[in-house]
Design an enzyme around this catalytic site. Structure first.
Site, mmCIF file in Angstrom:
data_model
loop_
_atom_site.group_PDB
_atom_site.id
_atom_site.type_symbol
_atom_site.label_atom_id
_atom_site.label_comp_id
_atom_site.label_asym_id
_atom_site.label_seq_id
_atom_site.Cartn_x
_atom_site.Cartn_y
_atom_site.Cartn_z
ATOM 1 N N SER A 103 41.659 21.132 88.650
ATOM 2 C CA SER A 103 41.205 22.212 89.530
ATOM 3 C C SER A 103 42.145 22.429 90.709
ATOM 4 C CB SER A 103 39.794 21.900 90.048
ATOM 5 O OG SER A 103 39.788 20.676 90.772
ATOM 6 N N ASP A 109 35.360 20.495 100.727
ATOM 7 C CA ASP A 109 34.730 19.473 99.880
ATOM 8 C C ASP A 109 35.500 18.159 99.870
ATOM 9 O OD1 ASP A 109 36.963 20.133 98.455
ATOM 10 O OD2 ASP A 109 35.900 20.887 96.679
ATOM 11 N N HIS A 159 39.674 19.809 97.534
ATOM 12 C CA HIS A 159 40.522 20.991 97.413
ATOM 13 C C HIS A 159 41.083 21.391 98.773
ATOM 14 C CE1 HIS A 159 37.804 21.218 93.844
ATOM 15 N NE2 HIS A 159 38.975 21.460 93.254
#
Length: 778
Positions: free
Chosen positions: A94, A251, A254
């Protein structure tokens, strides 16, 4: 006692720190730095591409500065040009997906992050046939290894046990190496996390664990001996940037968008700089080949050195270098009055010195020897040096030899402090701050005001319209710039101030030399001649207005060959139009001011004795009050401007208010006219050389960045580069003075012959320059 100590202190400094000693020190410093940088490049193995990918620092909060080189901020059209008909693939988890989106937003700023999170995401720009794909592979395993056969560029992240990760990466490395034969392959090191805000299912991710993974990746990818051209490149700089911003993560995993953009821009610079060669993107650029004119210039300087050597061997040593009493580098620069005639060796010595200096220019801003960094503006980087130089200027104050309005020492002082402010403005990137930008625009206008004032005064008082005078002024204004145009492969208009001053000198000359020539002697016989001068100035004003209100007509006139070669920049005269229009009235303001002042002086209206106020007490106080109010009002207006465009529209009409206010404040009080700053005046005498030299040996990348001679220490670097820069500017002013006495003879016949030869030579250079443009970026 304080005054005595102050005087003795200045004398002690001036006795031991002479310009001759300073130049010797600067030569030694340049040699040491050249050896240091060459050795570190050769033995250290580092190049600007490695610096870009491996390390850097933040300037402020969001501006990333790679170590030792400049990173270009790519726009959409540039990215499409670079990546046209290419395929790029991002492979990973991600966080790599975020990097993928930041990368494609450079190509298409309107693109949104709307793809499925755990699936492949394609991107295609049909206009340029650019394909960028994100391939979802959260682990470095056999599946990723098989996919390596089909892609050209790889960015990877993994989340396995350390040993298994290392084993899988070892197997993948072989295929990455094969991929590198067909394109560029990058491995992105794991970014840090903010452990405190990670969700429960991510708590097992620690920075210590990530560091072990990164060490394993570096060990595997650098262990086998690979060809340097095809080795897998490690992208570590984005991780270094993330170390400073991970606390801003929502978070903990990221990165903030600004940090992801840094990583994407680093990749774009690494891939595209060598292809597009942006001026402000020195990272990953190779040394451009010298064009024909640059090679011929090198041969010319080497030939001069050989001739000097032969003359020295033959014993032609009867030469004494004249030290000019006035080495001012603008329009009123004069040769020494009592200097001995120059010997045969003098011009060749001057050319040899110039050749060595041009070698330094080339090494600083064309060769891949010294480092470059981008500018970053903060108020402290402008105002702290600003305050510092004015303290120095006050320390070095002297009594003026004469107390006339705008006397020579005062105008030198004025040029000096203005030039120092402009230098600070350029190196600090203060153009981003509109109030400073507008005040510096006034300083440039003040130079042109002095051009009008000085030339009008000379022609009005002396009536010397001879060809010798014209050639002397034009040579001293243009010599350095013309040499730089050849050596640095830059158009004449690039050094915009010199074309501007040269153009207005020619306009002033034509205006005053055309029939009827009106001089002060003629005007004294009849007051009607004063109306003739005003009529000429009115005609010049109309001439300016016609050009100013017809851009199409202006551009057609200056686009005619060969005139266009003097005024085009990147194939257009638009920049010349902008510069000309910005200060179109200030030169005529200077001429009108000189006319009024000289008439009042002749009528004995002014009191210019030592300690005397310029006017009566009542008038002086009123003018001083109005001047201070006008000065402050302009500054308030400049600070309230919202855009440069808005300010620039008003600038041609009101800049003279600030200039006249300064002149009156500086000259009305008798005590103010009686002193001047010798510190500022010294810099004023080499102001033109300082303005031009800064382009390549103080700033870098054609003024877009800053020259880095001392890496890792910005303050020390500025001090060292400034010291060398000032010494070079002073030496060039002496070289110009030496050559002017040789190149411009007083005999009219000889001068006409040389002008004919110069015209023919210029035509040949223009033709050669047109041919050399076939090799862009050279």
């Amino acid at each position: 006692m304080a005054v005595l100590a102050y005087s003795l202190g200045k004398r002690e400094i001036n006795q031991h720190f002479t310009i001759k000693n300073a130049k010797f020190i600067s030569i030694v410093v340049v040699i040491v730095l050249l050896v240091f940088h060459t050795t570190s490049r050769y033995y250290g193995g580092g190049d600007s591409c490695e610096w870009l990918l491996s390390r850097g620092r933040y300037l402020g909060e969001n501006v990333w500065q790679p170590y030792g080189c400049m990173m270009h901020k790519y726009k959409s059209i540039e990215a499409k040009t670079c990546l046209a008909e290419k395929r790029v693939a991002f492979v990973g988890d991600s966080r790599i997906r975020q990097l993928f989106y930041s990368f494609i937003k450079i190509i298409d700023p309107e693109r949104r992050e709307d793809g499925n999170k755990h699936e492949d995401i394609p991107f295609e720009d049909e206009s340029s046939s650019v394909n960028v794909d994100f391939l979802w592979y959260p682990e470095a395993n056999n599946s990723m290894k098989e996919r390596c056969f089909k892609i050209f560029t790889l960015y990877s992240s993994a989340n396995e046990t350390l040993q298994q990760y290392k084993a899988n990466l070892t197997a993948i490395a072989v295929h990455l190496e094969k991929l590198a034969d067909h394109g560029e392959v990058y491995w992105v090191l794991q970014d840090p996390v903010n452990e405190e805000v990670l969700s429960e299912n991510r708590k097992m991710i620690t920075n210590q664990q990530l560091e072990l993974y990164n060490e394993a990746a570096v060990d595997v990818l650098n262990s086998s001996k690979r060809n340097s051209r095809s080795r897998v490149k490690l992208l570590a700089a984005s991780r270094q940037a993330a170390l400073e911003t991970i606390t801003q993560s929502d978070d903990g995993l990221h990165l903030p968008e600004s940090t992801r953009n840094v990583g994407a821009m680093i990749l774009m610079n690494s891939v595209c700089n060598k292809l597009l060669r942006p001026i402000d993107g020195s990272c990953c650029q190779t040394l451009p080949p010298a064009n024909l004119l640059q090679k011929l210039a090198a041969c010319f300087f080497l030939g001069s050195a050989l001739v000097l050597l032969v003359l020295h061997i033959l014993g032609n040593n009867r030469h004494r270098r004249p030290v000019p009493s006035d080495v001012e580098s603008l329009e009123e620069k004069k040769p020494a009055t009592a200097a001995a005639p120059l010997g045969l060796k003098a011009p060749f010595q001057a050319l040899c010195r110039m050749g060595l200096i041009m070698s330094y220019f080339y090494l600083c801003d064309r060769a891949d020897v010294f480092m470059k960094e981008q500018k970053f503006y903060t108020h402290s980087t402008f105002f702290i040096p600003f305050i510092y130089i004015f303290v120095l200027g006050v320390f070095y104050n002297e009594n003026s030899k004469e107390t006339k309005l705008l006397n020579r020492e005062q105008t030198d002082e004025w040029k000096g402090w203005m030039q120092l402010v402009i230098l600070i403005y350029h190196i600090s990137g203060a153009s981003a701050f509109i109030p400073v930008y507008m005040h510096v625009r006034v300083l440039v206008a003040a130079y042109l005001f002095q051009t009008g004032y000085g030339h009008f005064s000379f022609f009005w008082l002396k009536g010397d319209f001879g060809l010798y005078r014209v050639c002397q002024v034009l040579f001293r204004l243009n010599f350095l710039v013309l040499v730089l145009c050849v050596v640095m492969n830059r158009p004449y208009q690039f050094y915009y101030f010199v074309p501007l001053v040269t153009f207005w000198f020619v306009v002033i000359y034509v205006t005053l030399a055309m029939w009827p020539q009106i001089l002060q002697k003629k005007a004294n016989s009849s007051g009607l001649w004063h109306l003739g001068v005003l009529a000429k100035l009115l005609g010049l004003l109309l001439f300016i207005c016609v050009f100013a209100f017809s851009q199409g007509f202006f551009e057609r006139i200056f686009s005619v060959w060969p005139i266009s070669k003097l005024f085009e920049l990147d194939g257009s005269v638009h920049e010349w139009w902008f510069r000309w229009k910005l200060d179109r009235f200030v030169m005529i303001h200077g001429m009108l001011f000189a006319f009024i002042y000289l008439v009042l002086q002749k009528c004995q209206v002014l009191a210019e004795g030592k300690g005397e106020a310029l006017f009566s007490a009542k008038i002086s106080n009123m003018l001083l009050f109005l001047s201070v109010v006008s000065f402050i009002t302009y500054s308030i207006w400049a600070s309230s401007c919202k855009t440069k465009t808005e300010c620039n529209k008003m600038h041609p009409y009101i800049s003279v208010v600030q200039i006249l206010a300064f002149i009156l404040i500086r000259n009305i009080p008798g005590y103010a006219r009686s002193i001047y700053s010798s510190f500022f005046a010294w810099f004023g005498k080499i102001s033109l050389e300082l303005f031009i030299c800064q382009y390549h040996i103080w700033l870098a990348a054609d003024t877009k960045g800053i020259l880095v001679l001392i890496p890792g220490s910005p303050s020390l670097n500025i001090m060292v580069s400034t010291f060398i820069f000032v010494c070079v500017a002073h030496e060039i002013s002496l070289i110009t003075n030496d050559l002017a006495q040789v190149v411009i003879p007083k005999d009219s016949v000889s001068l006409l012959k040389r002008l004919g030869a110069a015209g023919l030579f210029s035509l040949v250079v223009l033709l050669l320059a047109s041919g050399s443009q076939l090799t862009p970026g050279a």
